[in-house]
Motif scaffolding. Structure first.
Motif, PDB file in Angstrom:
ATOM      1  N   SER B  30       0.678  -1.294   0.043  1.00 17.54           N
ATOM      2  CA  SER B  30       0.038   0.025   0.008  1.00 17.54           C
ATOM      3  C   SER B  30       0.771   1.305  -0.057  1.00 17.54           C
ATOM      4  CB  SER B  30      -0.803  -0.081   1.254  1.00 17.54           C
ATOM      5  OG  SER B  30      -1.883  -1.122   1.202  1.00 17.54           O
ATOM      6  N   PRO B  31       0.662   2.028  -0.946  1.00 13.43           N
ATOM      7  CA  PRO B  31       1.516   3.303  -0.880  1.00 13.43           C
ATOM      8  C   PRO B  31       1.041   4.505  -0.482  1.00 13.43           C
ATOM      9  CG  PRO B  31       0.194   3.216  -2.979  1.00 13.43           C
ATOM     10  CD  PRO B  31      -0.158   2.035  -1.964  1.00 13.43           C
ATOM     11  N   SER B  32       1.932   5.223   0.041  1.00 10.84           N
ATOM     12  CA  SER B  32       1.509   6.772   0.252  1.00 10.84           C
ATOM     13  C   SER B  32       2.234   7.761  -0.823  1.00 10.84           C
ATOM     14  CB  SER B  32       2.286   7.200   1.632  1.00 10.84           C
ATOM     15  OG  SER B  32       1.593   6.747   2.793  1.00 10.84           O
ATOM     16  N   PHE B  34       2.865  11.480  -2.884  1.00 11.28           N
ATOM     17  CA  PHE B  34       2.855  12.840  -2.593  1.00 11.28           C
ATOM     18  C   PHE B  34       3.100  13.574  -4.035  1.00 11.28           C
ATOM     19  CE2 PHE B  34       3.684  12.151   1.945  1.00 11.28           C
ATOM     20  CZ  PHE B  34       4.336  10.902   1.870  1.00 11.28           C
ATOM     21  N   LYS B  49      -0.953  15.052  -0.227  1.00 10.87           N
ATOM     22  CA  LYS B  49      -0.650  13.932  -0.169  1.00 10.87           C
ATOM     23  C   LYS B  49      -1.491  12.823   0.149  1.00 10.87           C
ATOM     24  CE  LYS B  49       0.179  14.291   5.159  1.00 10.87           C
ATOM     25  NZ  LYS B  49       1.046  14.191   6.078  1.00 10.87           N
ATOM     26  N   THR B  51      -2.747   9.038   1.989  1.00 11.59           N
ATOM     27  CA  THR B  51      -2.061   8.128   2.888  1.00 11.59           C
ATOM     28  C   THR B  51      -3.289   7.360   3.266  1.00 11.59           C
ATOM     29  OG1 THR B  51      -2.816   9.817   4.681  1.00 11.59           O
ATOM     30  CG2 THR B  51      -0.621   9.939   3.814  1.00 11.59           C
ATOM     31  N   SER B  52      -3.962   6.967   2.275  1.00 13.94           N
ATOM     32  CA  SER B  52      -5.045   5.683   2.249  1.00 13.94           C
ATOM     33  C   SER B  52      -6.361   5.926   2.929  1.00 13.94           C
ATOM     34  CB  SER B  52      -4.392   4.236   3.050  1.00 13.94           C
ATOM     35  OG  SER B  52      -4.368   4.666   4.636  1.00 13.94           O
ATOM     36  N   THR B  94       6.189   6.517  -1.203  1.00 13.23           N
ATOM     37  CA  THR B  94       6.772   5.696  -0.363  1.00 13.23           C
ATOM     38  C   THR B  94       5.888   4.659   0.322  1.00 13.23           C
ATOM     39  OG1 THR B  94       8.089   5.732   1.750  1.00 13.23           O
ATOM     40  CG2 THR B  94       6.206   7.095   1.805  1.00 13.23           C
ATOM     41  N   THR B  95       6.442   3.441   1.016  1.00 14.51           N
ATOM     42  CA  THR B  95       5.530   2.359   1.178  1.00 14.51           C
ATOM     43  C   THR B  95       6.108   2.104   2.371  1.00 14.51           C
ATOM     44  OG1 THR B  95       7.140   0.657  -0.064  1.00 14.51           O
ATOM     45  CG2 THR B  95       5.007   1.573  -1.187  1.00 14.51           C
ATOM     46  N   SER B  96       5.105   1.152   3.089  1.00 16.66           N
ATOM     47  CA  SER B  96       5.578   0.571   4.511  1.00 16.66           C
ATOM     48  C   SER B  96       6.647  -0.240   4.695  1.00 16.66           C
ATOM     49  CB  SER B  96       4.430  -0.172   5.317  1.00 16.66           C
ATOM     50  OG  SER B  96       4.316  -1.032   4.406  1.00 16.66           O
ATOM     51  N   TYR B  99      12.175   3.501   4.622  1.00 14.27           N
ATOM     52  CA  TYR B  99      12.498   4.986   4.869  1.00 14.27           C
ATOM     53  C   TYR B  99      12.496   5.657   3.390  1.00 14.27           C
ATOM     54  CZ  TYR B  99      13.008   3.847   9.887  1.00 14.27           C
ATOM     55  OH  TYR B  99      12.752   3.614  11.193  1.00 14.27           O
ATOM     56  N   LYS B 100      12.652   4.820   2.508  1.00  9.61           N
ATOM     57  CA  LYS B 100      13.085   5.617   1.062  1.00  9.61           C
ATOM     58  C   LYS B 100      11.742   6.236   0.492  1.00  9.61           C
ATOM     59  CE  LYS B 100      16.059   3.524  -1.385  1.00  9.61           C
ATOM     60  NZ  LYS B 100      16.862   2.534  -2.148  1.00  9.61           N
ATOM     61  N   TYR B 101      12.009   7.353  -0.155  1.00  8.90           N
ATOM     62  CA  TYR B 101      11.000   8.041  -0.904  1.00  8.90           C
ATOM     63  C   TYR B 101      11.584   7.872  -2.372  1.00  8.90           C
ATOM     64  CZ  TYR B 101       9.110  10.068   3.451  1.00  8.90           C
ATOM     65  OH  TYR B 101       8.866  10.224   4.724  1.00  8.90           O
ATOM     66  N   PHE B 103      11.112   9.211  -6.216  1.00  9.84           N
ATOM     67  CA  PHE B 103      10.750  10.641  -6.937  1.00  9.84           C
ATOM     68  C   PHE B 103      10.534  10.083  -8.472  1.00  9.84           C
ATOM     69  CE2 PHE B 103      10.231  14.025  -4.127  1.00  9.84           C
ATOM     70  CZ  PHE B 103      11.030  13.392  -2.979  1.00  9.84           C
TER      71      PHE B 103
END
Lengths: 114, 113
Positions: B30-32, B34, B49, B51-52, B94-96, B99-101, B103
């Motif tokens: 599941s993504p977040s 932005f 953003k 965030t589900s 980013t995903t659960s 810590y990486k985003y 782009f």
């Protein structure tokens, strides 16, 4: 107002020099990041840190190192600058452990290596 | 593997007309998601953003984006462009468990008078 500051907006260095880029955040954030931004390539992650004295490699760590001795400060080090490291460098921070937290960015440092 | 694709590197619109900036993503979890905006010689600023919670997300300056899981898309829209919207826009994932985003490569928006 949240703040991420970077030590220099513009920097010119010579090939082979050791270069320090400093980033400070005042939001008590756990996580800090260094990216480089190049036209057509977007932002690429160099290193990140999720706690003091902790660091993790990103996608393009070669030629770079980092230091995080205090929570608010994250330094990027170019051990021996090369012309292919000419770029815009962006620092960011985010809070907490969850994935819902956006990043806050500094204004960037445009580094030119001649 | 996670990835983000911004489908247009440049978009030009006339002032007062709608804006559509396209972003597709790929994620096993599941993504977040932005959207950020970058004005010349500035850092990135968060626009909005996902965030589900709600799939239609409203952001600053009249921008909004709709999360469509079936299409793996998160396109950014604005009903009426303003000259001050001229900037570069970045989609970010980013995903659960990380810590990486990640782009996208950015879309440069030009607004014509």
């Amino acid at each position: 107002d949240v703040k991420v500051t970077q030590s220099s907006r513009y920097l010119v260095k010579r090939t082979g020099e050791k270069v320090f880029l400093e980033c400070v955040q005042d939001m008590d954030h756990e996580n800090m990041f260094w990216y480089r931004q190049d036209p057509g390539l977007g932002l690429r992650l160099i290193y990140f840190s999720y706690d003091v004295k902790m660091k993790e490699k990103g996608d393009i760590p070669e030629g770079y190192s980092v230091s995080r001795e205090k929570k608010e400060r994250f330094s990027l080090i170019l051990e021996s600058a090369s012309t292919n490291q000419t770029s815009m460098y962006l620092c960011a921070s985010s809070g907490g452990q969850g994935i819902f937290n956006e990043q806050y960015f500094g204004p960037g440092t445009r580094l030119t290596v001649t | 593997a996670q990835s983000v694709t911004q489908l247009d590197s440049h978009v030009s619109v006339s002032e007062g007309t709608p804006v559509l900036l396209r972003c597709n993503y790929s994620s096993s979890y599941s993504p977040s998601l932005f959207w950020y905006v970058q004005h010349p010689n500035k850092g990135l600023q968060l626009l909005l953003k996902y965030t589900s919670a709600a799939t239609l997300v409203k952001g600053i300056n009249g921008f909004e984006a709709e999360f469509k899981k079936s299409e793996t898309s998160f396109h950014l829209t604005k009903p009426s462009a303003h000259m001050s919207d001229a900037a570069e826009y970045f989609c970010d994932l980013t995903t659960s468990g990380t810590y990486k985003y990640i782009f996208g490569t950015g879309t440069r928006l030009k607004v014509l008078a």
